[in-house]
Design a protein around this motif. Sequence first.
Motif, short mmCIF file in Angstrom:
data_model
loop_
_atom_site.label_atom_id
_atom_site.label_comp_id
_atom_site.label_asym_id
_atom_site.label_seq_id
_atom_site.Cartn_x
_atom_site.Cartn_y
_atom_site.Cartn_z
N SER A 197 46.52 76.13 37.15
CA SER A 197 45.41 77.08 37.06
C SER A 197 45.69 78.25 38.00
O SER A 197 45.35 78.21 39.18
CB SER A 197 44.09 76.39 37.44
OG SER A 197 43.02 77.28 37.32
N SER A 198 46.32 79.27 37.43
CA SER A 198 46.80 80.36 38.24
C SER A 198 46.75 81.67 37.46
O SER A 198 46.90 81.67 36.24
CB SER A 198 48.25 80.05 38.66
OG SER A 198 48.71 80.94 39.62
N VAL A 199 46.53 82.76 38.16
CA VAL A 199 46.57 84.08 37.56
C VAL A 199 47.46 84.99 38.40
O VAL A 199 47.50 84.87 39.63
CB VAL A 199 45.16 84.72 37.43
CG1 VAL A 199 44.29 83.94 36.46
CG2 VAL A 199 44.49 84.86 38.76
N GLN A 200 48.18 85.85 37.71
CA GLN A 200 49.02 86.82 38.39
C GLN A 200 48.11 87.99 38.81
O GLN A 200 47.44 88.58 37.97
CB GLN A 200 50.13 87.31 37.46
CG GLN A 200 51.32 87.87 38.17
CD GLN A 200 52.13 86.80 38.89
OE1 GLN A 200 52.30 85.70 38.41
NE2 GLN A 200 52.63 87.15 40.05
N VAL A 201 48.06 88.29 40.09
CA VAL A 201 47.25 89.40 40.58
C VAL A 201 48.05 90.68 40.48
O VAL A 201 47.58 91.70 39.98
CB VAL A 201 46.80 89.17 42.04
CG1 VAL A 201 46.01 90.36 42.56
CG2 VAL A 201 45.99 87.89 42.16
N GLU A 202 49.27 90.63 40.95
CA GLU A 202 50.19 91.77 41.00
C GLU A 202 51.59 91.20 40.91
O GLU A 202 51.78 90.00 41.13
CB GLU A 202 49.99 92.53 42.33
CG GLU A 202 50.81 93.75 42.53
CD GLU A 202 50.45 94.93 41.62
OE1 GLU A 202 49.41 94.88 40.94
OE2 GLU A 202 51.24 95.87 41.59
N ASP A 203 52.57 92.00 40.60
CA ASP A 203 53.94 91.49 40.58
C ASP A 203 54.24 90.80 41.90
O ASP A 203 54.13 91.41 42.96
CB ASP A 203 54.95 92.63 40.36
CG ASP A 203 54.97 93.11 38.93
OD1 ASP A 203 54.50 92.38 38.04
OD2 ASP A 203 55.47 94.22 38.70
N GLY A 204 54.53 89.52 41.83
CA GLY A 204 54.91 88.78 43.02
C GLY A 204 53.77 88.14 43.79
O GLY A 204 54.01 87.42 44.74
N ILE A 205 52.49 88.40 43.42
CA ILE A 205 51.35 87.79 44.10
C ILE A 205 50.46 87.12 43.06
O ILE A 205 50.07 87.74 42.08
CB ILE A 205 50.53 88.82 44.90
CG1 ILE A 205 51.38 89.50 45.97
CG2 ILE A 205 49.31 88.15 45.54
CD1 ILE A 205 50.65 90.58 46.75
N ALA A 206 50.17 85.84 43.29
CA ALA A 206 49.32 85.08 42.36
C ALA A 206 48.20 84.39 43.13
O ALA A 206 48.28 84.19 44.34
CB ALA A 206 50.16 84.06 41.60
N LEU A 207 47.15 84.02 42.39
CA LEU A 207 46.04 83.25 42.94
C LEU A 207 45.94 81.96 42.13
O LEU A 207 45.83 82.01 40.90
CB LEU A 207 44.73 84.03 42.84
CG LEU A 207 43.50 83.31 43.40
CD1 LEU A 207 43.57 83.26 44.93
CD2 LEU A 207 42.22 84.00 42.96
N THR A 208 46.01 80.83 42.83
CA THR A 208 46.01 79.52 42.17
C THR A 208 44.87 78.68 42.71
O THR A 208 44.60 78.69 43.92
CB THR A 208 47.37 78.82 42.38
OG1 THR A 208 48.40 79.67 41.85
CG2 THR A 208 47.42 77.47 41.70
#
Length: 185
Positions: free
Chosen positions: A93-104
């Motif tokens: 359960s994760s989303v890409q916030v920006e290239d190289g940064i994700a929120l899980t």
Amino acid sequence: MQSLKHHFLMALPHMEDPNFTGSLIYLCDHDHNGCMGVIANRPLEITLDALFEQLSLGGDDSPHRNAPVYYGGPMHKDRGFILHVGDSQAWDSSVQVEDGIALTTSMDILQALADGTGPEHFLVCLGCAGWEVGQLEDELKENAWLTVEGQSSVLFDTPPAERLTAAAGILGIDLNLMTRNAGHA
């Protein structure tokens, strides 16, 4: 509406809400439904070791045992939000916030951290901050916050106590020199 996703929100010195006084928030989402982010500069007095133990994840040999757990905000304080460097597709359960940064938000990343196989750069936050549609925009009009594009170096390479100052420095501002009184011209 200009999205503030991947931006920092910096509480101005006159912020009186104890949930946000002195806070640096990293915005993970901002769209027509509102916005959410995590406070990135308020470590709690617990470490990942205590969290691993509470969740029965093991982690006795984890290189991350002594990493702080952060107060992420006043909403969903019983949920974990892990902001990290890397790809969102590696986790349930994760989303890409920006290239190289994700929120899980899934347990698999916590288990990986306990096993020592998770991302190298991360912030584990309990809770998050959120605003309904138009709410943040109104607060910005009232001069409650400064904004600047986010930088991973501020999040992951700067000590927590220095993150707010570092983010303000991107704008060339010293928050210590700002008055606590807000005004409108």
